[in-house]
Design a protein around this motif. Structure first.
Motif, PDB file in Angstrom:
ATOM      1  N   VAL A  43      41.054  28.029  42.326  1.00  0.00           N
ATOM      2  CA  VAL A  43      39.699  28.572  42.153  1.00  0.00           C
ATOM      3  C   VAL A  43      38.958  27.801  41.067  1.00  0.00           C
ATOM      4  N   TYR A  44      37.675  27.597  41.302  1.00  0.00           N
ATOM      5  CA  TYR A  44      36.787  27.066  40.269  1.00  0.00           C
ATOM      6  C   TYR A  44      35.673  28.074  40.073  1.00  0.00           C
ATOM      7  N   ILE A  45      35.529  28.560  38.840  1.00  0.00           N
ATOM      8  CA  ILE A  45      34.430  29.466  38.499  1.00  0.00           C
ATOM      9  C   ILE A  45      33.368  28.636  37.807  1.00  0.00           C
ATOM     10  N   HIS A  46      32.217  28.532  38.453  1.00  0.00           N
ATOM     11  CA  HIS A  46      31.117  27.723  37.929  1.00  0.00           C
ATOM     12  C   HIS A  46      30.131  28.637  37.202  1.00  0.00           C
ATOM     13  N   CYS A  47      29.909  28.342  35.926  1.00  0.00           N
ATOM     14  CA  CYS A  47      29.043  29.176  35.080  1.00  0.00           C
ATOM     15  C   CYS A  47      27.734  28.464  34.759  1.00  0.00           C
ATOM     16  N   GLN A  48      26.789  29.231  34.293  1.00  0.00           N
ATOM     17  CA  GLN A  48      25.473  28.703  33.943  1.00  0.00           C
ATOM     18  C   GLN A  48      25.550  27.740  32.757  1.00  0.00           C
ATOM     19  N   ASP A  49      26.359  28.088  31.766  1.00  0.00           N
ATOM     20  CA  ASP A  49      26.422  27.282  30.554  1.00  0.00           C
ATOM     21  C   ASP A  49      27.745  27.521  29.833  1.00  0.00           C
ATOM     22  N   LYS A  50      27.901  26.843  28.710  1.00  0.00           N
ATOM     23  CA  LYS A  50      29.143  26.924  27.936  1.00  0.00           C
ATOM     24  C   LYS A  50      29.419  28.348  27.462  1.00  0.00           C
ATOM     25  N   THR A  51      28.396  29.036  27.022  1.00  0.00           N
ATOM     26  CA  THR A  51      28.565  30.414  26.544  1.00  0.00           C
ATOM     27  C   THR A  51      29.109  31.307  27.648  1.00  0.00           C
ATOM     28  N   ALA A  52      28.549  31.198  28.830  1.00  0.00           N
ATOM     29  CA  ALA A  52      29.018  32.012  29.968  1.00  0.00           C
ATOM     30  C   ALA A  52      30.451  31.652  30.330  1.00  0.00           C
ATOM     31  N   ALA A  53      30.792  30.371  30.277  1.00  0.00           N
ATOM     32  CA  ALA A  53      32.164  29.944  30.588  1.00  0.00           C
ATOM     33  C   ALA A  53      33.152  30.560  29.603  1.00  0.00           C
ATOM     34  N   PHE A  54      32.799  30.565  28.319  1.00  0.00           N
ATOM     35  CA  PHE A  54      33.667  31.183  27.316  1.00  0.00           C
ATOM     36  C   PHE A  54      33.784  32.694  27.544  1.00  0.00           C
ATOM     37  N   GLU A  55      32.710  33.325  27.986  1.00  0.00           N
ATOM     38  CA  GLU A  55      32.765  34.767  28.262  1.00  0.00           C
ATOM     39  C   GLU A  55      33.693  35.069  29.442  1.00  0.00           C
ATOM     40  N   ILE A  56      33.651  34.249  30.477  1.00  0.00           N
ATOM     41  CA  ILE A  56      34.565  34.430  31.617  1.00  0.00           C
ATOM     42  C   ILE A  56      36.004  34.206  31.161  1.00  0.00           C
ATOM     43  N   ASP A  57      36.227  33.176  30.372  1.00  0.00           N
ATOM     44  CA  ASP A  57      37.558  32.908  29.831  1.00  0.00           C
ATOM     45  C   ASP A  57      38.070  34.135  29.080  1.00  0.00           C
ATOM     46  N   GLU A  58      37.243  34.712  28.255  1.00  0.00           N
ATOM     47  CA  GLU A  58      37.637  35.889  27.472  1.00  0.00           C
ATOM     48  C   GLU A  58      37.913  37.091  28.379  1.00  0.00           C
ATOM     49  N   LEU A  59      37.085  37.300  29.389  1.00  0.00           N
ATOM     50  CA  LEU A  59      37.316  38.407  30.322  1.00  0.00           C
ATOM     51  C   LEU A  59      38.677  38.270  31.008  1.00  0.00           C
ATOM     52  N   LEU A  60      39.028  37.069  31.417  1.00  0.00           N
ATOM     53  CA  LEU A  60      40.316  36.860  32.078  1.00  0.00           C
ATOM     54  C   LEU A  60      41.487  37.122  31.128  1.00  0.00           C
ATOM     55  N   TRP A  61      41.308  36.835  29.834  1.00  0.00           N
ATOM     56  CA  TRP A  61      42.365  37.116  28.863  1.00  0.00           C
ATOM     57  C   TRP A  61      42.536  38.618  28.645  1.00  0.00           C
ATOM     58  N   GLN A  62      41.527  39.409  28.957  1.00  0.00           N
ATOM     59  CA  GLN A  62      41.589  40.850  28.720  1.00  0.00           C
ATOM     60  C   GLN A  62      42.298  41.611  29.842  1.00  0.00           C
ATOM     61  N   PHE A  63      42.666  40.936  30.922  1.00  0.00           N
ATOM     62  CA  PHE A  63      43.413  41.610  31.990  1.00  0.00           C
ATOM     63  C   PHE A  63      44.772  42.056  31.447  1.00  0.00           C
ATOM     64  N   GLU A  64      45.310  43.082  32.046  1.00  0.00           N
ATOM     65  CA  GLU A  64      46.645  43.558  31.675  1.00  0.00           C
ATOM     66  C   GLU A  64      47.659  42.429  31.874  1.00  0.00           C
ATOM     67  N   PRO A  65      48.745  42.419  31.072  1.00  0.00           N
ATOM     68  CA  PRO A  65      49.751  41.355  31.227  1.00  0.00           C
ATOM     69  C   PRO A  65      50.307  41.242  32.656  1.00  0.00           C
ATOM     70  N   THR A  66      50.403  42.350  33.362  1.00  0.00           N
ATOM     71  CA  THR A  66      50.910  42.300  34.737  1.00  0.00           C
ATOM     72  C   THR A  66      49.880  41.720  35.702  1.00  0.00           C
ATOM     73  N   ALA A  67      48.649  41.594  35.243  1.00  0.00           N
ATOM     74  CA  ALA A  67      47.576  41.058  36.081  1.00  0.00           C
ATOM     75  C   ALA A  67      47.080  39.711  35.544  1.00  0.00           C
ATOM     76  N   PHE A  68      47.909  39.043  34.765  1.00  0.00           N
ATOM     77  CA  PHE A  68      47.507  37.785  34.139  1.00  0.00           C
ATOM     78  C   PHE A  68      47.110  36.747  35.187  1.00  0.00           C
ATOM     79  N   VAL A  69      46.020  36.055  34.922  1.00  0.00           N
ATOM     80  CA  VAL A  69      45.526  34.982  35.789  1.00  0.00           C
ATOM     81  C   VAL A  69      45.594  33.677  34.986  1.00  0.00           C
ATOM     82  N   PRO A  70      46.495  32.767  35.345  1.00  0.00           N
ATOM     83  CA  PRO A  70      46.544  31.481  34.637  1.00  0.00           C
ATOM     84  C   PRO A  70      45.224  30.735  34.827  1.00  0.00           C
ATOM     85  N   HIS A  71      44.573  30.433  33.724  1.00  0.00           N
ATOM     86  CA  HIS A  71      43.257  29.803  33.799  1.00  0.00           C
ATOM     87  C   HIS A  71      43.049  28.905  32.582  1.00  0.00           C
TER      88      HIS A  71
END
Length: 158
Positions: A43-71
């Motif tokens: 998967v490639y998640i395309h964001c508007q800008d660097k700030t949005a990309a960092f926000e998506i990165d942070e959201l993915l880190w907040q998933f439960e450990p059993t739902a971890f998404v390598p990104h």
């Protein structure tokens, strides 16, 4: 032929931050990336800008450990890349991927390099106008387009 699916978002909760529509789309994008990862899609998640990309990165880190998404953010992580890559530049991903999740205001020119695209239409007038333009851009790129109204046909994501 590349296929795009636009999810028509239901009304967003008003307590979801300064831009509830954007918050809802980003959270859904992360859940869809998780689902694609579980199906062994790259998967490639395309964001508007660097700030949005960092926000998506942070959201993915907040998933439960059993739902971890390598990104990783584009340019970081292993040379072969993680299953989910997040970026914002006009060049797109560093390697071939099956699914593009677009969170940017424009349809990226590299979108035609993917088999499938997921995009979103927020349930407010300003976001709808921008989404209509993306829809036209995809059509001009020769992408096959579909829509799904999440208010009447919700997704079953865990």
């Amino acid at each position: 032929m590349t296929q795009a699916l636009f999810y028509l978002m239901p009304p967003a909760a008003t307590d979801a931050g300064p831009d509830p529509a954007l918050t809802a789309m980003r959270l859904l994008a992360c859940r869809l990336a998780r689902q694609a990862y579980e199906r062994q899609q790259l998967v490639y998640i395309h964001c508007q800008d660097k700030t949005a990309a960092f926000e998506i990165d942070e959201l993915l880190w907040q998933f439960e450990p059993t739902a971890f998404v390598p990104h990783n953010l584009k340019g970081e992580g292993p040379l072969t890349g993680a299953p989910v890559e997040i970026g914002f530049d006009r060049l797109g991903p560093n390697k071939t991927r099956q699914l593009l999740i677009n969170l940017a205001d424009q349809a990226p020119a590299f979108a035609v390099n993917f088999g499938h695209i997921i995009d979103f239409v927020a349930n407010d007038d300003s976001h709808k106008a921008v989404a209509r333009e993306r829809y036209k851009q995809y059509r001009n790129l020769g992408v096959a387009l579909q829509t799904q109204d999440l208010a009447t046909h919700p997704l079953n994501l865990v």
